[in-house]
Design an enzyme around this catalytic site. Structure first.
Site, PDB file in Angstrom:
ATOM      1  N   ALA A   1      25.188  -8.560 -10.476  1.00  0.00           N
ATOM      2  CA  ALA A   1      23.787  -8.752 -10.048  1.00  0.00           C
ATOM      3  C   ALA A   1      23.666 -10.054  -9.255  1.00  0.00           C
ATOM      4  O   ALA A   1      23.066 -10.100  -8.177  1.00  0.00           O
ATOM      5  CB  ALA A   1      22.859  -8.787 -11.260  1.00  0.00           C
TER       6      ALA A   1
ATOM      7  N   ASP B   1      26.006 -11.701  -7.661  1.00  0.00           N
ATOM      8  CA  ASP B   1      26.728 -11.642  -6.377  1.00  0.00           C
ATOM      9  C   ASP B   1      25.935 -10.826  -5.350  1.00  0.00           C
ATOM     10  O   ASP B   1      25.909 -11.167  -4.164  1.00  0.00           O
ATOM     11  CB  ASP B   1      28.128 -11.045  -6.579  1.00  0.00           C
ATOM     12  CG  ASP B   1      28.998 -11.943  -7.436  1.00  0.00           C
ATOM     13  OD1 ASP B   1      28.823 -13.176  -7.376  1.00  0.00           O
ATOM     14  OD2 ASP B   1      29.848 -11.422  -8.181  1.00  0.00           O
TER      15      ASP B   1
HETATM   16  P1  ADP Z   1      24.395 -13.365 -12.991  1.00  0.00           P
HETATM   17  O1  ADP Z   1      24.588 -11.916 -12.696  1.00  0.00           O
HETATM   18  O2  ADP Z   1      25.129 -14.254 -12.045  1.00  0.00           O
HETATM   19  O3  ADP Z   1      24.597 -13.749 -14.422  1.00  0.00           O
HETATM   20  P2  ADP Z   1      21.497 -13.191 -13.323  1.00  0.00           P
HETATM   21  O4  ADP Z   1      21.712 -12.446 -14.600  1.00  0.00           O
HETATM   22  O5  ADP Z   1      20.569 -14.352 -13.373  1.00  0.00           O
HETATM   23  O6  ADP Z   1      22.861 -13.698 -12.661  1.00  0.00           O
HETATM   24  O7  ADP Z   1      20.962 -12.150 -12.243  1.00  0.00           O
HETATM   25  C1  ADP Z   1      20.880 -12.442 -10.879  1.00  0.00           C
HETATM   26  C2  ADP Z   1      19.636 -11.792 -10.290  1.00  0.00           C
HETATM   27  O8  ADP Z   1      19.736 -10.379 -10.473  1.00  0.00           O
HETATM   28  C3  ADP Z   1      18.325 -12.194 -10.960  1.00  0.00           C
HETATM   29  O9  ADP Z   1      17.774 -13.361 -10.379  1.00  0.00           O
HETATM   30  C4  ADP Z   1      17.464 -10.973 -10.688  1.00  0.00           C
HETATM   31  O10 ADP Z   1      16.927 -11.030  -9.366  1.00  0.00           O
HETATM   32  C5  ADP Z   1      18.457  -9.824 -10.755  1.00  0.00           C
HETATM   33  N1  ADP Z   1      18.484  -9.220 -12.095  1.00  0.00           N
HETATM   34  C6  ADP Z   1      19.360  -9.457 -13.099  1.00  0.00           C
HETATM   35  N2  ADP Z   1      19.046  -8.734 -14.206  1.00  0.00           N
HETATM   36  C7  ADP Z   1      17.942  -8.021 -13.881  1.00  0.00           C
HETATM   37  C8  ADP Z   1      17.103  -7.081 -14.587  1.00  0.00           C
HETATM   38  N3  ADP Z   1      17.357  -6.739 -15.858  1.00  0.00           N
HETATM   39  N4  ADP Z   1      16.043  -6.556 -13.928  1.00  0.00           N
HETATM   40  C9  ADP Z   1      15.780  -6.879 -12.635  1.00  0.00           C
HETATM   41  N5  ADP Z   1      16.523  -7.761 -11.918  1.00  0.00           N
HETATM   42  C10 ADP Z   1      17.587  -8.321 -12.528  1.00  0.00           C
END
Ligand code: ADP
Length: 302
Positions: free
Chosen positions: A246, A248
């Site tokens: 997500a 990336d």
């Molecule tokens: P990483 O994948 O690097 O751990 P995050 O979990 O913060 O980073 O997710 C990155 C971005 O992906 C978030 O800022 C959001 O925009 C989107 N995202 C992640 N999880 C969700 C979700 N459950 N629903 C909607 N968007 C999501």
């Protein structure tokens, strides 16, 4: 040439799906095994190429191994339209990530850098390619010497550097000094800033870099800069089935939107739409949306 250059890792993810992860000395029979092309660098390159008007605007610098995985890793990038002219083939194994996923979706991962570990510095050709780009995307799955080399080259040529500080680790001040936009998730931000609250962490990080986006999973993201008041961008409410890559996907789309000259708030909203599409599907590169889907979803939502 214009566009985006990614200096980063390629890994083959070797994923075993099991009911319970084995303990030391134990053998368990799993349910399924998959090999999935990944690596944070390659994931960001594929995400950016799919989000870009033309995939050829995205180039990848790094290395794959001389094994069969290397062939497939390169192919995955090529088939998404990524320019792999500067992706080396290093004698020896490709990078691999050995992942055990249990029935609750929890995982345990061993990463072996393989070919990624051979990328310790840039070639003159790499630097010329970076110089011709708008943005350089960096993560921390290559040796730090190469990451620093790349960021310094980008700074010399006035190219925007976007750093995803993952896997989480303390960073040398020299690297932060040549970072324009830092994009940690909540966990990485807490480690870098030494404080859990993302608002306070963002403020602390602004002492070291001019702009920060902290991603907050389903809660969206928080933007802070030295120039403007901080603001939050909510994530679309969706049913997430797999949040792999997500972050990336978010960074790849964000770099594309910024490269097109869109204002930050608009670019972050578009990146959030892309990442929300990604979490509704399984896999890494398999779940990343194309530009037409991102545009159609955003128009549909507004
Ligand atoms: P990483 O994948 O690097 O751990 P995050 O979990 O913060 O980073 O997710 C990155 C971005 O992906 C978030 O800022 C959001 O925009 C989107 N995202 C992640 N999880 C969700 C979700 N459950 N629903 C909607 N968007 C999501």
């Amino acid at each position: 040439m214009t566009g985006i250059v990614v200096l980063g890792s390629t890994n083959m993810d070797l994923v075993a799906y099991v009911a319970h992860a084995p303990k030391r000395g134990e053998t368990v029979t799993g349910r399924e095994f998959r090999t999935i092309p990944g690596g944070k660098g390659a994931n960001q390159a594929v995400a950016a190429a799919r989000a870009a008007r033309s995939g050829g605007d995205v180039a990848m610098i790094g290395a794959v191994g001389s094994d069969d995985f290397g062939v497939r890793l390169r192919q995955t990038l090529v088939s998404s339209g990524v320019d792999t002219e500067h992706l080396r083939t290093a004698e020896g194994p490709s990078g691999t990530a050995h992942i055990v996923v249990d029935h609750e979706g929890g995982n345990a991962i061993v990463v072996i850098p393989g070919a990624n570990g051979t990328v310790t510095s840039l070639t003159p050709g790499d630097e010329a390619r970076i110089a011709a780009a708008d943005s350089l995307l960096l993560q921390l799955e290559l040796p730090l010497t190469a990451v620093l080399d790349g960021a310094e080259a980008a700074r010399r040529h006035g190219v925007r550097t976007v750093l995803t500080p993952a896997p989480a680790q303390p960073l040398p001040p020299e690297l932060l000094a040549v970072t324009d936009l830092l994009v940690p998730n909540e966990h990485e931000a807490a480690i870098l800033a030494g404080v859990a609250d993302p608002h306070i962490a963002a403020e602390a990080l602004l002492l070291q870099v001019p702009e920060v986006v902290i991603t907050l999973g389903a809660a969206g993201c928080l933007y802070a800069s030295r120039e403007t008041e901080p603001f939050a961008v909510p994530a679309p409410r969706v049913r997430a089935v797999d949040t792999t890559a997500a972050g990336d996907t978010f960074v790849g789309a964000l770099a594309v939107a910024l490269g097109e000259g869109r204002p930050m708030q608009q670019a972050l909203t578009w990146a959030s739409t892309a990442a929300a599409l990604c979490v509704q599907r399984h896999g890494a590169s398999t779940s990343m949306p194309y530009r037409t889907e991102i545009d159609a979803t955003e128009t549909g939502a507004s």
